[in-house]
Scaffold this active site. Structure first.
Site, PDB file in Angstrom:
ATOM      1  N   GLY A  21       0.815  -1.218   0.000  1.00 16.61           N
ATOM      2  CA  GLY A  21       0.000   0.000   0.000  1.00 16.61           C
ATOM      3  C   GLY A  21       0.844   1.260   0.000  1.00 16.61           C
ATOM      4  N   CYS A  22       1.914   1.238   0.779  1.00 18.28           N
ATOM      5  CA  CYS A  22       2.773   2.419   0.881  1.00 18.28           C
ATOM      6  C   CYS A  22       3.535   2.658  -0.425  1.00 18.28           C
ATOM      7  CB  CYS A  22       3.734   2.265   2.058  1.00 18.28           C
ATOM      8  SG  CYS A  22       2.854   2.107   3.639  1.00 18.28           S
ATOM      9  N   THR A  23       3.928   1.590  -1.076  1.00 19.76           N
ATOM     10  CA  THR A  23       4.610   1.717  -2.364  1.00 19.76           C
ATOM     11  C   THR A  23       3.641   2.290  -3.406  1.00 19.76           C
ATOM     12  OG1 THR A  23       6.102  -0.107  -1.842  1.00 19.76           O
ATOM     13  CG2 THR A  23       5.863   0.469  -4.167  1.00 19.76           C
TER      14      THR A  23
ATOM     15  N   GLY B 288       3.045   6.005  -2.786  1.00 18.26           N
ATOM     16  CA  GLY B 288       4.214   6.778  -3.217  1.00 18.26           C
ATOM     17  C   GLY B 288       4.306   6.890  -4.728  1.00 18.26           C
TER      18      GLY B 288
END
Length: 157
Positions: A44-46, A49
């Site tokens: 999710g964080c990738t 970003g």
């Protein structure tokens, strides 16, 4: 004290990638997006970003700086930023001072375990350092487009 909509954000200084010290007062005259995320290099964080990376030029065109914030170390941040080719800096907040200022360091539950961590959230600060919009408990899909639309509206306002 945590932040509130239409209130000035207390000045802060934090270490970021590329050897930068990010100080809110140094960014006056520009809009600032702070997006808090739980952990480098997770799916999710990738994705979040990469979505900000894809819209980076559009944010730049409206004088808006983007900073990702998590509690990961600068070393992890540098690796994540390099691998994903992020054109913006990542702030390391290991003592979660910035996270607490924005009220995103909270008790979380995952698979029956409770722990303290970052609740994915984004904040839009105007050119005078006033918080104008916040998104809490963010779902990644479509989120960056909503932030961009709000930043564009604020820029034109």
């Amino acid at each position: 004290m945590t932040v509130a909509i239409d209130q000035a954000v207390a000045d802060f200084q934090a270490e970021a990638t590329s050897g930068q010290q990010v100080k809110l007062s140094d960014l006056k005259g520009q809009q600032v997006v702070l997006y808090f995320y739980p952990k480098d290099a997770t799916p999710g964080c990738t994705t979040e970003g990469l979505d900000f990376r894809a819209r980076f030029a559009q944010f730049q065109a409206i004088n808006t700086q983007i900073f990702g914030v998590s509690m990961d170390s600068l070393k992890k941040h540098e690796s994540f930023k390099c691998k994903q080719e992020f054109p913006f800096e990542l702030i390391s907040d290991p003592d979660h001072l910035l996270c607490e200022q924005f009220g995103v360091y909270q008790l979380k539950k995952n698979y029956g375990k409770e722990y303290m961590g970052i609740v994915r959230s984004t904040f839009l600060i105007d050119k005078d350092g006033v918080l104008r919009k916040e998104w809490r408990n963010v779902k990644v899909a479509g989120h960056v487009d909503a932030v961009l639309a709000a930043a564009q509206a604020l820029h034109q306002g």
